[in-house]
Every structure is written in structure tokens, then in C-alpha cells.
Enzyme design. Structure first.
Site, PDB file in Angstrom:
ATOM      1  N   PHE A  92     -19.050  -0.280 -49.805  1.00  0.00           N
ATOM      2  CA  PHE A  92     -18.654  -1.199 -48.516  1.00  0.00           C
ATOM      3  C   PHE A  92     -19.101  -2.457 -48.526  1.00  0.00           C
ATOM      4  O   PHE A  92     -18.458  -3.168 -47.762  1.00  0.00           O
ATOM      5  CB  PHE A  92     -19.388  -0.057 -47.458  1.00  0.00           C
ATOM      6  CG  PHE A  92     -20.875  -0.722 -47.272  1.00  0.00           C
ATOM      7  CD1 PHE A  92     -21.134  -1.391 -46.071  1.00  0.00           C
ATOM      8  CD2 PHE A  92     -21.825  -0.007 -47.977  1.00  0.00           C
ATOM      9  CE1 PHE A  92     -22.370  -1.721 -45.969  1.00  0.00           C
ATOM     10  CE2 PHE A  92     -23.208  -0.374 -47.602  1.00  0.00           C
ATOM     11  CZ  PHE A  92     -23.462  -1.367 -46.619  1.00  0.00           C
ATOM     12  N   LYS A  93     -19.857  -2.833 -49.354  1.00  0.00           N
ATOM     13  CA  LYS A  93     -20.188  -4.222 -49.345  1.00  0.00           C
ATOM     14  C   LYS A  93     -19.017  -5.231 -49.758  1.00  0.00           C
ATOM     15  O   LYS A  93     -18.889  -6.256 -49.172  1.00  0.00           O
ATOM     16  CB  LYS A  93     -21.283  -4.554 -50.369  1.00  0.00           C
ATOM     17  CG  LYS A  93     -22.409  -3.727 -50.476  1.00  0.00           C
ATOM     18  CD  LYS A  93     -23.363  -3.789 -49.099  1.00  0.00           C
ATOM     19  CE  LYS A  93     -24.545  -3.160 -48.739  1.00  0.00           C
ATOM     20  NZ  LYS A  93     -25.557  -3.303 -49.808  1.00  0.00           N
TER      21      LYS A  93
END
Length: 498
Positions: free
Chosen positions: A112-113
Site C-alpha cells: 500500500f505504500k
């Protein structure tokens, strides 16, 4: 829109200054002085458009010193066709009736980064031209696994930047370590540390605020910034995907515009769920923010009694990106809930630094109880959840998403709350192939190496491994150093050649 510091309300900077600096000189975190408000009409304007358009509209509310062309350049570059494996960028996957998984791992590093760290290099380079055009930006990163690779990939060979990543030597998965240590690029550096993520994070913060280090960089035409979620440029892109998910739920008929939803987030450093809090405060009808922790359940305890205490056993778990006892972004929440009382925040953060604990006021505690629910999940429960999810729905989840699913199920059982829900899914399961394979194999560990386990997981689950992970098998590590916490500054100097 202007930004202030959680530890000094007299600070007033633009978004470009906040993003370029990363952290305030007083050690505080930058926060907007006021939040923009969105209503049903604004939500309607986001229906039927793509993610890039949604991101541009939301970010323009916060980055008012960026021109329309600059925001378009940043967002279009970050989410261009081909960078993410879904045209939706952050698609929803139905898990059960009224329950959707928000797949935030479709980017180049499968975590998700990427949602923020594909955008941050664009935001930062534009900010630097506005504020510190003559400086080389030195990005310092402490990572519990995913931020490091996403930041390295995002800043790889970006002009007038250098990036140094520190990770806990025994605190990331083999795949996460390979992703970092094989990173390409002429401006990147990676070093393990003897210790856990909190050691890496506190070490980076100490370097950031060390006057001697700052002076030495300045003498060499350099300045620090951050790619961790302490940087507002990392946090603001995350607000977008909660607003986008709400729009997608309207479009797929799960809700009507104005209906409430719940949001569940597996979190360690508190940045991802803080972004959902900001979306709620802006006007997205989020009923409950559900904070999911692993055995390092300092946040679960905090949300039950208002006492934050990191003086406890540290666990190395199957969900390593959440193996954190010092949740940096909680400082931002405390600033807002205390009525922007910088004196109180300074007192609490000083107590955390010196004694490892603090207790919030009754007023803040009551607001926390109203906004948040929290729960935790140990490794056995994580594995059981992965197995049940796969057997019941055919959907393969990673160890961090499993923590969120388990905590959500516990919440529903306890409260009976069946409000339509979005569960943030933070990583592709193949980043933790050994743990996921063991889970869907009934708990039986496997002696095969990392990539043999990948093949076994493909065979058993039918889910494909992303090419950017499977191709690591052929790569040799570039970075093999390991240091102690007290030597991190020297490692930075060596990487910069100063």
C-alpha cells in the site's frame, strides 16, 4: 492552506515547505491548520471518473500553493497507465455481503505504500523547486518492511535527491529484504540495523534533529526530508483512496451517497488509519474507524483506556510491518483531539521519550472512544483467518490484511454492527509467501526456500505471483551492511560521501 507543527502552533508554512522539510525543526509533525470540507455534491463530482481525476480534485484542496498544472503533472506521473496492475489503481474486492477489501497493493512494489510513494517524489521535487531550489534533498527512511522498498523505487534516480533506508535486520520478511537489498539506482543506499523498527525510527528522528548533522549537510548543499508517513506528502495521498473507495461503493450499489460506512485498517505507525480519520473529518460519512493490531497491541490498549505505554514485550510476528511500539502518527491525532494544544502534545511526547508512556486527558479519551474501535490478533489467529478466508471465498490475503479481517469479525460479533465496511488490504500475499503457504496448508511449515515456497503457493492457491516479486530470484543483493543504532549517522555520511 497553511500548516503548523504539533509541537509549536506558532509555526506557519505552506504545503510545499512542509513536504520539503518532512518534519518541523521542533521535532513536531506538520498538520493542516484547517481541514477542507467536502459534501455530497463534491462526492457526486467524483462518480464516474478515474482515480487520477479523483486524486487531483482531493489534493487540490490541500496543496493550494501547487498550480493546477503542477498537481496534474504529479498525479498523472504517479498513477500513469502501466504502473499499477489495475486500471482502478485501488480497486474494491467484495469479501462478503456489505464487506469489501480495498486492494492497495497493485503498485510496483506490491504494498500500500506505493499509493503515496509513487506520488511523493513528484510532490517533493516540485516543492523543492519552490522552496530550496539549490539543495540536494536527502531522504532518510526507517522501514518495517514495505516503506523502504516503495520509497527506494519511487526515488530511484530522481534528480537532486539521495535516499538512505534503514531496516531491522531480523524484522522483515525474506521477500521484503530482497526487494530492498537488490534495489537499482545510483542515488540509493540500504543498511540493516541491529534492533527493531522502533530503534530504526528513533535513530532516523535523532539524525533529523541533530544540529551538527544538519550543519554538515548544509555545508555540502544538502538538506534532509522524509519518505516516512511523518511527512505530510506521504499522508495526504492516502486520504484520497478512502474517498475513492466511498465513491466506488456508491457506484457498485453497496451504498447510496450519504450512507455511513466503517473502515478497518491494520496499522502499526498509525498513518494509514489517520488518513481515514482525516477523510471522516472532511465529511466522508465514516461511522467507525476500526484499528487492527497484531501482538504488538500498544494501540489496542491505548484505545481501550487512553494510556499509551511502550514498556512491554516486543513481538516479532508473521505481520512484520506492524511490529511497532512507537506509533509516530498518533501525535497528529492527539494534536487535533486536544484542541490543538501544542503544550500538551509536547508534554506527552516528552513523557513517551523519557518514560515510555503517557496518559491522555478525559476529554481526549472520550473523543477517542467515540471515533475508534480497536482489536488485536496473534499469529495463530492470523493464520487461521488466512485459511478461512481462502477456503470460504477463494480469496488469498496476506498476514496484515488477515489481522484486519479477524479484528473486524470480532468487532461485528461484539457489537452487531453490520454497517457496510471497507477493509484496507495492505500487501500482496506473495510478499509473505512462507506465512501464507503455511496458513492455507493447515499450519504445516515448509523447509523449502523462499522461491520454492512461492511456486508451492501458486500451485496450492491458483493465485499468480506478481512478476516484480518472482523476478527477484535472479537478482543478487547490492546492499549487505548492518550497523548498530548509534552508527546510523556515520552510515549516512558514508552514503553521501561527506
Amino acid at each position: 492552506m497553511l500548516y503548523t507543527s504539533t509541537r509549536d502552533r506558532s509555526v506557519s508554512v505552506t504545503s510545499a515547505e512542509a513536504i520539503a522539510c518532512g518534519i518541523s525543526k521542533d521535532g513536531g509533525l506538520f498538520v493542516p491548520m484547517e481541514l477542507p470540507h467536502i459534501d455530497g455534491e463534491f462526492i457526486n463530482s467524483l462518480l464516474g471518473v478515474d482515480y487520477i481525476t479523483r486524486a487531483e480534485k482531493v489534493l487540490s484542496l490541500f496543496l493550494t500553493d501547487y498550480s493546477e498544472d503542477e498537481i496534474d503533472y504529479c498525479v498523472s506521473g504517479a498513477y500513469a497507465d502501466g504502473k499499477f496492475s489495475s486500471k482502478k489503481v485501488a480497486p474494491l474486492k467484495t469479501l462478503a455481503e456489505g464487506v469489501a477489501v480495498l486492494e492497495l497493493w497493485r503498485g510496483p512494489t506490491c504494498a500500500f505504500k506505493d499509493m503515496a510513494l509513487q506520488l511523493l517524489p513528484y510532490l517533493l521535487t516540485v516543492a523543492a523547486k519552490k522552496t530550496v531550489a539549490d539543495k540536494t534533498i536527502v531522504i532518510l527512511v526507517a522501514t518495517s518492511g514495505d516503506t523502504g522498498k516503495a520509497a527506494l523505487e519511487g526515488f530511484k534516480d530522481v534528480d537532486k535527491t539521495k535516499i538512505m533506508v534503514f531496516y531491522p535486520n531480523d524484522g522483515v520478511s525474506p521477500m521484503q529484504k530482497l526487494q530492498m537489498t537488490t534495489q537499482e539506482g545510483g542515488n540509493v543506499g540500504v543498511c540493516a540495523i541491529n534492533g527493531n523498527f522502533d530503534d530504526a525510527q528513533s535513530g532516523v528522528k535523532a539524525i533529523f534533529t541533530n544540529p551538527e548533522v544538519i550543519k554538515k549537510l548544509d555545508e555540502n548543499g544538502m538538506m534532509f526530508s522524509s519518505a516516512n508517513s511523518i511527512n505530510w506528502g506521504r499522508l495526504v495521498p492516502q486520504i484520497v483512496y478512502y474517498i475513492s473507495a466511498y465513491c466506488d461503493m456508491i457506484e457498485n450499489g453497496t451504498i447510496n451517497n450519504g450512507d455511513e460506512i466503517n473502515v478497518v485498517v491494520p496499522t502499526g505507525n498509525f498513518g494509514n488509519i489517520l488518513a481515514a480519520y482525516y477523510a471522516k473529518k472532511m465529511g466522508v460519512p465514516i461511522r467507525k474507524l476500526i484499528c487492527a493490531s497484531n501482538s504488538n497491541n500498544v494501540l489496542t490498549d491505548f484505545f481501550s483506556d487512553g494510556k499509551y505505554d511502550r514498556n512491554r514485550k516486543f513481538y516479532t510476528t508473521e505481520s512484520p510491518s506492524m511490529d511497532i511500539l512507537i506509533s509516530s502518527n498518533l501525535e497528529r491525532l492527539l494534536f487535533h483531539l486536544s484542541g490543538e494544544n501544542d503544550e500538551l502534545v509536547r508534554k506527552w511526547m516528552s513523557s513517551l521519550s523519557g518514560e515510555g508512556r503517557y496518559v491522555v486527558t478525559e476529554e481526549v479519551k472520550n473523543q477517542i472512544f467515540e471515533l475508534f474501535a480497536a482489536g488485536c490478533c496473534n499469529d495463530d489467529e492470523t493464520n487461521d483467518t488466512i485459511e478461512k478466508c481462502f477456503n470460504n471465498s477463494g480469496y488469498l490475503i496476506d498476514t496484515h490484511t488477515a489481522v484486519a479481517v479477524k479484528v473486524y469479525n470480532d468487532y461485528v460479533q461484539k457489537t452487531g454492527d453490520k454497517t457496510p465496511t471497507v477493509i484496507a488490504s495492505t500487501a500482496n500475499p506473495y510478499k509473505f509467501s512462507a506465512s501464507v503457504l503455511k496458513a492455507i496448508s493447515g499450519g504445516e511449515p515448509c523447509d523449502a526456500d523462499e522461491f520454492q515456497q512461492v511456486e508451492l503457493l501458486i500451485e496450492k492457491s491458483g493465485a499468480q505471483c506478481p512478476e516484480q516479486l518472482s523476478s527477484l530470484k535472479e537478482k543478487m543483493p547490492r546492499f549487505t551492511s548492518c550497523c548498530n543504532k548509534e552508527d546510523m549517522a556515520r552510515v549516512v555520511y558514508d552514503m553521501l560521501g561527506i
